[in-house]
Design a protein around this motif. Structure first.
Motif, short mmCIF file in Angstrom:
data_model
loop_
_atom_site.label_atom_id
_atom_site.label_comp_id
_atom_site.label_asym_id
_atom_site.label_seq_id
_atom_site.Cartn_x
_atom_site.Cartn_y
_atom_site.Cartn_z
N LEU A 138 0.80 -1.12 0.07
CA LEU A 138 -0.14 0.24 -0.06
C LEU A 138 0.75 1.29 -0.08
N ALA A 139 1.93 1.17 0.55
CA ALA A 139 2.99 2.45 0.78
C ALA A 139 4.18 1.65 1.15
N ASN A 140 5.19 2.63 1.32
CA ASN A 140 6.48 2.14 1.68
C ASN A 140 6.35 1.46 2.94
N ASP A 141 6.77 0.29 3.21
CA ASP A 141 6.63 -0.84 4.42
C ASP A 141 5.57 -0.73 4.98
N GLN A 142 4.18 -0.69 4.20
CA GLN A 142 2.80 -0.68 4.67
C GLN A 142 1.95 -1.69 3.79
N TYR A 143 1.49 -2.81 4.30
CA TYR A 143 0.78 -3.83 3.43
C TYR A 143 -0.60 -4.18 4.05
N TYR A 144 -1.22 -4.42 3.17
CA TYR A 144 -2.77 -5.18 3.51
C TYR A 144 -2.69 -6.62 3.57
N GLY A 145 -2.77 -7.45 4.56
CA GLY A 145 -2.85 -8.82 4.54
C GLY A 145 -4.32 -9.36 5.17
N HIS A 146 -5.10 -10.02 4.30
CA HIS A 146 -6.46 -10.37 4.93
C HIS A 146 -6.41 -11.35 6.11
N GLY A 147 -6.95 -10.93 7.18
CA GLY A 147 -6.88 -11.83 8.36
C GLY A 147 -5.86 -11.16 9.26
N ILE A 148 -5.20 -10.37 8.70
CA ILE A 148 -4.26 -9.36 9.75
C ILE A 148 -4.24 -7.91 9.68
N GLY A 149 -4.96 -7.51 8.59
CA GLY A 149 -5.17 -6.10 8.23
C GLY A 149 -3.93 -5.33 7.83
N ILE A 150 -3.90 -3.98 8.01
CA ILE A 150 -2.84 -2.91 7.51
C ILE A 150 -1.78 -2.98 8.48
N GLU A 151 -0.58 -3.38 8.18
CA GLU A 151 0.41 -3.48 8.81
C GLU A 151 1.91 -3.22 8.42
N THR A 152 2.89 -2.75 9.06
CA THR A 152 4.36 -2.83 8.38
C THR A 152 4.65 -4.41 8.17
N SER A 153 5.81 -4.27 7.79
CA SER A 153 6.38 -5.71 7.62
C SER A 153 6.59 -6.26 8.69
N GLU A 154 7.21 -5.58 9.73
CA GLU A 154 7.35 -6.05 11.15
C GLU A 154 6.16 -6.62 11.67
N GLY A 155 4.82 -5.83 11.58
CA GLY A 155 3.79 -6.02 12.09
C GLY A 155 3.28 -7.46 11.75
N ILE A 156 3.37 -7.72 10.56
CA ILE A 156 3.07 -8.83 9.74
C ILE A 156 3.80 -10.24 10.12
N ILE A 157 5.13 -9.84 10.16
CA ILE A 157 5.95 -10.76 10.42
C ILE A 157 5.80 -11.37 12.20
N SER A 158 5.51 -10.27 13.06
CA SER A 158 5.25 -10.46 14.09
C SER A 158 3.89 -11.53 14.54
#
Length: 272
Positions: free
Chosen positions: A192-212
């Motif tokens: 979505l933006a620099n180091d911002q991603y949407y993952g269904h089931g996790i939501g909109i997070e940074t790469s660190e947030g998704i990895i966590s």
């Protein structure tokens, strides 16, 4: 050969470029990779489609859709028929555009996993770019189930996360996932933006947030972290652009030059 400077490219596009589209263009200009386009119009089409993918992802996040495995998937029965494998087939008599739009309007009626979510996001973006008349012509038999896609939605894979742009699909791998929950072996995301991603089931997070979030689904005692893989997916923008030409899907309209062949995004743009 006609050489067009960066300032000329901006002049051609500045009236219609959004902030997101301009950000993508600037990053492509700075890339060491040469990107070739049949025309400046083809470049504009890609930028607009990427922007729509970003918007579709954020809209899906806000729609109320829920995460579910194939076994527990749900859909609005007015538009879709749920199959035994957990997929959704478009009902007879339903316009494809209406079926896709309903997911975003009545998200609380839907539940599916992350690959299906990505495909839905791509369909919505394509619908918004080529408009419903063309979408309903070319996407007549939609079946939503994982990475199953209509033949008119061709996906291109690149193994280089450093060349990921807004609107690309990236995958976070979770090698030590719990065997009892294979749905967490990874997460398909939209950039979505620099180091911002949407993952269904996790939501909109940074790469660190998704990895966590993925690390919380690992085997007990695991020391192997989830990570962002090199795989990058995006639609075949050139193929999609051809669908916008009424009466002749095999030829894309070019308002700049009948025989324009190449436009480079980099230090200069070239049209042959």
């Amino acid at each position: 050969m006609i050489v067009i400077s960066d300032s000329d490219v901006e002049q051609v596009n500045k009236v219609t470029l959004s902030d997101i589209e301009r950000e993508i263009l600037q990053k492509k200009k700075a890339s060491p990779v040469i990107y070739r386009y049949d025309s400046p119009e083809a470049l504009e089409f890609e930028l607009k489609t990427r922007s729509k993918i970003v918007k579709s992802a954020t809209d899906l996040d806000a729609s109320g859709v829920r995460f579910a495995t194939f076994k527990d998937s749900q859909c609005n029965k007015r538009y879709w028929s749920r199959t035994k494998n957990g997929g959704f087939g478009l009902k007879s008599g339903v316009l494809p555009s209406d079926g896709i739009n309903d997911i975003f309007k009545n998200g609380y009626r839907y539940a599916f996993e992350c690959a299906t979510a990505v495909v839905i996001i791509l369909y919505k973006a394509v619908l918004d770019v080529i408009h419903k008349e063309a979408f309903n012509t070319y996407f007549t038999e939609l079946f939503l189930w994982g990475w199953n896609v209509d033949s008119n939605l061709r996906l291109i894979s690149v193994n280089n996360k450093n060349e990921a742009y807004l609107g690309d699909i990236l995958y976070f791998e979770n090698p030590d996932y719990l065997p009892e929950t294979p749905e967490w072996q990874g997460e398909n995301t939209v950039m979505l933006a620099n180091d911002q991603y949407y993952g269904h089931g996790i939501g909109i997070e940074t790469s660190e947030g998704i990895i966590s979030a993925l690390n919380s689904k690992r085997k007990p005692g695991s020391m192997t972290s989830a990570y962002l893989s090199e795989r990058v997916l995006h639609p075949d923008f050139q193929s999609l652009q051809k669908l916008t030409v009424r009466g002749n899907p095999l030829a894309a309209q070019n308002k700049y030059s009948v025989n324009a062949i190449v436009a480079r995004v980099g230090a200069n743009t070239y049209i042959y």
